[in-house]
Design an enzyme around this catalytic site. Structure first.
Site, mmCIF file in Angstrom:
data_model
loop_
_atom_site.group_PDB
_atom_site.id
_atom_site.type_symbol
_atom_site.label_atom_id
_atom_site.label_comp_id
_atom_site.label_asym_id
_atom_site.label_seq_id
_atom_site.Cartn_x
_atom_site.Cartn_y
_atom_site.Cartn_z
ATOM 1 N N CYS A 105 0.815 -1.225 0.000
ATOM 2 C CA CYS A 105 0.000 0.000 0.000
ATOM 3 C C CYS A 105 0.846 1.272 0.000
ATOM 4 C CB CYS A 105 -0.992 -0.006 1.163
ATOM 5 S SG CYS A 105 -0.292 -0.243 2.795
ATOM 6 N N ASP A 310 -7.247 5.679 -2.140
ATOM 7 C CA ASP A 310 -6.947 4.482 -1.352
ATOM 8 C C ASP A 310 -6.427 3.367 -2.266
ATOM 9 O OD1 ASP A 310 -7.029 2.189 0.266
ATOM 10 O OD2 ASP A 310 -8.679 3.010 1.460
ATOM 11 N N HIS A 312 -6.097 0.246 -1.487
ATOM 12 C CA HIS A 312 -6.468 -1.064 -0.967
ATOM 13 C C HIS A 312 -7.591 -1.735 -1.743
ATOM 14 C CE1 HIS A 312 -4.452 0.933 2.449
ATOM 15 N NE2 HIS A 312 -4.007 -0.279 2.701
#
Length: 382
Positions: A105, A310, A312
């Site tokens: 990440c 993000d 993820h």
């Protein structure tokens, strides 16, 4: 301003290592593990819409009105490069992992902040992406620099392998400073963009050092003058200037990354307003950091909430087409941006700024001095 709540959580990174503790990241969805989200669920899931507020919205140095300019806000956010977990790419190092789900990440956030610098460098901050337009050659070149294969300048392969030299085995999570140091090393090989990536350590920006890095011809001219004598100085300067003009003017574009610690286990409230000011600067590249167990790329704020992209979600690796074009829909986040309260931010971050010219760097220095003079804010760096 509301007080930052107490929390007892481990530092940023390694959410894959802690999966056994069921500490799953959330991106404003219900009942989903963020590391296994797919592109379709992200794009069409039940995302909270952008807030109806009269407070200004700041996105990477641009101010918007949430009530009157929602389409412009979403267009700006969608135009940023969105790098997420990928799977089924060639093994890193030939025998390593074929996916970065659960550990990559912060590496993806590093790609995003540098990707924003390349967009500003080659296309300009006002460039906008759209699905129905033929993409410019420079844009395709930028995207190719991040494709998940070993010979792309800033691929997950290059970042992971370069991180070994920073003491991070392949598959281990990074902190903001580590990814900044790796990007600095990789940028040296990108002769097309000719960026100077400078990592300012110890909360200190040394102006003279940066100018020497961005204008190396000055040192060459000085050395030439010292060796040849003052009488030949003009000729040396002409030669140095001619060389500089051939290599796009006298200033190499600067990516300034500043790793910061804004508290111990929680962000210190004294830094919040100053951090917001960073997103208001026209040179802003945003902030990489996150909350416990997950990294995010922060691109702005509204009220007391940070706006972020993000990484993820796991998507399939992308292969360029035979004509050199890159299927790019999955590299742009096409839903309302994620938000989180600023008090949830982990105190370990890295702020980024881009100065294409010396004038832009001088302007950045001037604006930072003004921020430092504000009596109601605490200094992030000097």
């Amino acid at each position: 301003m509301s007080s930052c709540r107490e929390r007892d959580s481990p530092p940023i990174g390694g959410e894959g290592r802690r999966a056994e503790n069921n500490k799953q990241d959330r991106v404003r969805t219900v009942g989903m593990d963020a590391a296994t989200l797919t592109y379709d669920t992200l794009r069409f899931g039940e995302f909270e819409d952008f807030p109806e507020t009269s407070e200004p919205v700041w996105i990477l140095g641009k101010e918007y009105n949430a009530l009157a300019e929602k389409d412009e806000i979403l267009s700006d956010v969608t135009s940023r490069l969105w790098f997420t977990y990928r799977k089924n790419f060639p093994p890193i190092g030939g025998t390593g992992p074929t996916s970065d789900t659960g550990w990559g990440c912060m590496l993806r956030c590093g790609q995003m902040i540098l990707g924003e610098a390349l967009l500003c460098r080659h296309l300009g901050r006002d460039w906008r992406w759209a699905t129905d337009q033929k993409q410019r050659e420079d844009y395709i070149s930028i995207l190719n620099a991040f494709i998940d294969k070993k010979d792309s300048y800033y691929s997950i392969h290059q970042i992971a392998q370069m991180g070994v030299g920073e003491g991070k085995p392949i598959g281990q999570w990074y902190g903001p400073n580590t990814v900044a140091q790796v990007l600095k090393k990789l940028a040296v090989f990108d002769t097309w963009s000719r960026l100077v990536v400078h990592v300012a350590m110890d909360n200190t920006v040394v102006i003279e050092e940066i100018k020497r890095l961005c204008m190396p011809w000055l040192d060459a001219a000085g050395a030439c003058a010292e060796a040849a004598g003052v009488s030949e100085l003009n000729g040396c300067l002409e030669g140095a200037c001619a060389l500089a003009e051939e290599e796009t003017a006298l200033w190499r574009p600067l990516v300034l990354l500043i790793p910061l610690r804004l508290g111990l286990s929680d962000i210190n409230e004294a830094y919040i307003e100053t951090l917001k000011q960073c997103f208001m600067l026209p040179q802003s590249l945003g902030v990489i950091g996150g909350k416990p167990n997950s990294a995010h790329y922060f691109i702005g704020y509204v009220g007391e909430e940070l706006i972020y992209l993000d990484p993820h979600t796991t998507q399939l690796a992308v292969e360029p087409c035979d004509d050199g074009q890159v299927p790019d829909d999955t590299y742009h986040c096409q839903h309302p941006p994620c938000r989180m309260h600023i008090c949830e931010l982990d105190p370990s971050i890295a702020a980024g700024f881009f100065c294409k010219t010396e004038d832009e760097f001088d302007d950045w220095c001037m604006r930072i001095r003004r921020v430092c003079l504000c009596v109601n804010t605490a200094l992030l760096f000097a």
